[in-house]
Each structure stands twice: as structure tokens, then as C-alpha cells.
Design a protein around this motif. Structure first.
Motif, PDB file in Angstrom:
ATOM      1  N   GLU A   1      13.863 -10.546   7.925  1.00  0.00           N
ATOM      2  CA  GLU A   1      14.585 -11.097   9.076  1.00  0.00           C
ATOM      3  C   GLU A   1      14.331 -12.595   9.215  1.00  0.00           C
TER       4      GLU A   1
ATOM      5  N   ALA B   1       6.054  -1.705   5.600  1.00  0.00           N
ATOM      6  CA  ALA B   1       7.474  -1.645   5.967  1.00  0.00           C
ATOM      7  C   ALA B   1       7.796  -2.641   7.080  1.00  0.00           C
ATOM      8  N   VAL B   2       6.945  -2.715   8.089  1.00  0.00           N
ATOM      9  CA  VAL B   2       7.153  -3.662   9.193  1.00  0.00           C
ATOM     10  C   VAL B   2       7.032  -5.097   8.671  1.00  0.00           C
ATOM     11  N   TYR B   3       6.020  -5.324   7.834  1.00  0.00           N
ATOM     12  CA  TYR B   3       5.799  -6.652   7.255  1.00  0.00           C
ATOM     13  C   TYR B   3       7.033  -7.110   6.473  1.00  0.00           C
TER      14      TYR B   3
ATOM     15  N   ALA C   1      10.155  -5.954   6.667  1.00  0.00           N
ATOM     16  CA  ALA C   1      11.311  -6.092   7.567  1.00  0.00           C
ATOM     17  C   ALA C   1      11.221  -7.408   8.349  1.00  0.00           C
ATOM     18  N   TYR C   2      10.014  -7.725   8.816  1.00  0.00           N
ATOM     19  CA  TYR C   2       9.802  -8.956   9.584  1.00  0.00           C
ATOM     20  C   TYR C   2      10.147 -10.180   8.733  1.00  0.00           C
TER      21      TYR C   2
ATOM     22  N   TYR D   1      -1.475  -5.984   5.695  1.00  0.00           N
ATOM     23  CA  TYR D   1      -0.299  -6.788   6.014  1.00  0.00           C
ATOM     24  C   TYR D   1      -0.428  -7.264   7.443  1.00  0.00           C
TER      25      TYR D   1
ATOM     26  N   VAL E   1      -0.003  -4.927  10.462  1.00  0.00           N
ATOM     27  CA  VAL E   1       1.171  -4.049  10.523  1.00  0.00           C
ATOM     28  C   VAL E   1       1.296  -3.297   9.208  1.00  0.00           C
ATOM     29  N   SER E   2       2.194  -2.327   9.188  1.00  0.00           N
ATOM     30  CA  SER E   2       2.432  -1.572   7.958  1.00  0.00           C
ATOM     31  C   SER E   2       3.237  -2.436   6.987  1.00  0.00           C
TER      32      SER E   2
END
Length: 137
Positions: free
Chosen positions: A29, A21-23, A25-26, A7, A18-19
Motif C-alpha cells: 500500500e 501478511a500484514v507487513y 500488505a502495508y 516483521y 506484525v505478521s
């Protein structure tokens, strides 16, 4: 299979790994921001937006603004009406006040002074005719 998936997101023109989860969330948003901007765009009133949409804003402004000549004519008519109302006897002016400025019906006025509604109607008609002649419409 998803364990080997990488990711990435773009930060300062560079891809960064990125992980998951970060991907997520990004991007969640970013989608929220896009939706918010879409709502703003739908409801905004700006000169640029009108130009983009091909709306001639100059025409709209001129069309909405009352013509100065119309304003002057209206002011003159109001002044003529004020003068004509002052020329009426007190009883006639009182009848006009009750019906047009105090929002009373002919029936209410008739009842308060002890006459028939038809009498008030005839009086009002004569007074309005007199005002028309005084104003010279």
C-alpha cells in the motif's frame, strides 16, 4: 529461517511487530501511495513546483498575457475593418461574406452567380485593395 524473522512497521513513531501478511500488505500500500504521489507530482502545475524547478513564473505569466496596447490596436483594426466593410456596395460585401465568412471557394461563388472563377478572383483582388485603402493600412 523465515519463521524466526520478525516483521515490524512504524505506527505513531513506534515499531510494532506484525505478521508477514500484514507487513507485505502495508508496504504494498505504501508503494502504491508513493507511485500515485509521483504521478501527481509529475503532472501538477503549482507555483511551488515552478519555484523548486527554477522557473520564473512571473515572466511566463507576463509573456503569455497579451499586451493591453496590442489588444487596443487589434480592436481599432477590427472597428476600421467593420466600417470599411459597411462602406462597400452590397455586391462587393456579399462576395467578401461568401468567401471569408461563409468559407466558400472562389470557384463555388463563381458557379453560383454564373461567372468564371478568374472573374471572381479579379473582383476579389479589387475589393481587397479598396478595403486596404479604406482602412489605410
Amino acid at each position: 529461517m523465515s519463521e524466526n524473522k520478525k516483521y515490524t512497521i512504524v505506527l505513531k513513531r513506534q515499531r510494532v511487530e506484525v505478521s508477514e501478511a500484514v507487513y507485505r500488505a502495508y508496504h504494498k500500500e505504501r508503494e502504491a501511495e508513493r507511485y500515485h504521489n509521483k504521478l501527481i507530482r509529475q503532472n501538477e502545475l503549482s507555483l511551488e513546483r515552478f519555484r523548486e524547478d527554477g522557473v520564473n513564473i512571473d515572466y511566463l505569466i507576463v509573456r503569455v498575457q497579451p499586451d493591453i496596447l496590442d489588444k487596443l490596436i487589434h480592436q481599432e483594426q477590427l472597428e476600421a475593418l467593420r466600417i470599411a466593410l459597411q462602406a462597400l456596395p452590397d455586391d462587393e460585401r456579399s462576395l467578401i461574406d461568401e468567401i471569408f465568412f461563409n468559407d466558400k471557394s472562389e470557384s463555388q461563388v463563381a458557379k453560383s452567380i454564373g461567372v468564371n472563377q478568374s472573374t471572381i478572383s479579379r473582383r476579389l483582388s479589387k475589393i481587397l485593395s479598396k478595403l486596404k485603402n479604406l482602412i489605410e493600412i
